[in-house]
Write an enzyme that holds these catalytic residues in place. Structure first.
Site, PDB file in Angstrom:
ATOM      1  N   GLU A   1       0.823  -1.222   0.000  1.00 55.74           N
ATOM      2  CA  GLU A   1       0.000   0.000   0.000  1.00 55.74           C
ATOM      3  C   GLU A   1       0.852   1.264   0.000  1.00 55.74           C
ATOM      4  OE1 GLU A   1      -3.602   2.305   2.432  1.00 55.74           O
ATOM      5  OE2 GLU A   1      -2.532   0.673   3.421  1.00 55.74           O
TER       6      GLU A   1
ATOM      7  N   LYS B   1      -2.832  -2.052  -2.747  1.00 53.62           N
ATOM      8  CA  LYS B   1      -3.868  -1.168  -2.214  1.00 53.62           C
ATOM      9  C   LYS B   1      -3.444   0.259  -2.549  1.00 53.62           C
ATOM     10  CE  LYS B   1      -6.564   0.120   1.857  1.00 53.62           C
ATOM     11  NZ  LYS B   1      -7.117  -0.310   3.155  1.00 53.62           N
TER      12      LYS B   1
END
Length: 296
Positions: free
Chosen positions: A178, A214
């Site tokens: 992420e 993400k």
């Protein structure tokens, strides 16, 4: 691969739903509790604070609507992974409902340098991964933040994420990488493009099982399609990143193949004062809205 892991892999790969982010840690917990209607005067130490947030999360994961039909996975904070809900360890309860458990493993962010905030060192990562595997967790999540379109900073962010992902994958866990781009960045579109370039390069060099990404929703709809289509990417999920739920859902629906992994946007209407009936109805409405945008 165990039978459970193969079933979890199938749920994440082809499940028609989204991933709930229930992983607020020490720093962001007071804000999450405040949104839920519990002020800082309600707790006097970390234990009491974590007790209150665990009660909130337990209420969410035991709600009738929180199941694998629309919520295919959930990201947990370490204490939530270690806790119980509905009389069972949380990861076991989730998987009983068809929801794949993930664990947030990062220890927070370093101070900004080169327009980015790298992750703090994770000396206990291997031990934490071993514990997660023992508890039936499928994967992990770790977050960095990109504030500016600085080539050196973006490159360093991606390199650090993939280096830690290698350590995680060695335990048989699927890492969610992420590198969040701050949606308030004055250089957001340029940062999106730099991140795409560096991530594609890192994926091309990646050896082993596919990873997950993400990402912040891109300024230009569809920009991250090459990542969605990449053979080494199991799934691309999006954070709400400060958008309200309606805004986040509109942006998400413009990006086919990307599903939600919302935290605040999932929980924003829930209040401690609600009756169970009101709470369950409100949560079900949020789940329906996010699910619709994820499969759009």
């Amino acid at each position: 691969m165990t039978t459970a892991n193969a079933a979890m892999l199938d749920q994440i790969k082809s499940g028609q739903g989204f991933i709930a982010a229930l992983d607020q840690s020490g720093g962001s917990t007071p804000k999450a509790l405040k949104g839920y209607g519990i002020g800082e005067d309600a707790f006097s130490n970390d234990e009491e604070m974590f007790g209150l947030i665990h009660a909130m999360r337990s209420r969410i994961v035991t709600a009738p609507c929180f199941n694998g039909e629309k919520v295919i996975g959930a990201i947990l904070f370490e204490r939530t992974m270690d806790g119980e809900a509905g009389g069972k360890p949380v990861p076991a309860l989730l998987w009983d409902r068809g929801v794949v458990p993930f664990l947030k493993v990062d220890k927070g962010l370093e101070a900004e340098a080169d327009g980015v905030q790298l992750m703090k060192p994770m000396p206990d990562l291997d031990a934490l991964c071993d514990r997660a595997v023992a508890k039936g967790v499928f994967g992990t999540k770790m977050r960095s933040v990109i504030n500016l379109a600085n080539p050196a900073g973006v490159k360093a962010t991606v390199e650090q994420q993939f280096a830690e992902a290698r350590r995680i994958a060695a335990h048989g866990l699927v890492p969610i990488i992420e590198p969040e781009i701050n949606i308030k960045s004055p250089e957001r579109d340029a940062a999106d493009r730099l991140l795409l370039k560096e991530t594609l390069a890192a994926l091309d060099a990646w050896e082993g099982a596919p990873v997950m990404l993400k990402l912040s929703l891109p300024t230009e709809a569809g920009l991250f399609q090459p990542l969605v289509d990449h053979p080494k990417v199991l799934r691309v999920v999006a954070l709400s990143g400060g958008f309200s739920r309606p805004e986040a859902c509109i942006e998400l629906a413009k990006n086919p193949g990307i599903i939600a992994s919302f935290s605040r946007a999932l929980l924003e209407d829930l209040r401690v004062s609600m009756s169970d009936e009101e709470f369950n109805a409100s949560l079900a409405g949020a789940i329906d809205e996010i699910h619709a945008a994820s499969v759009a």
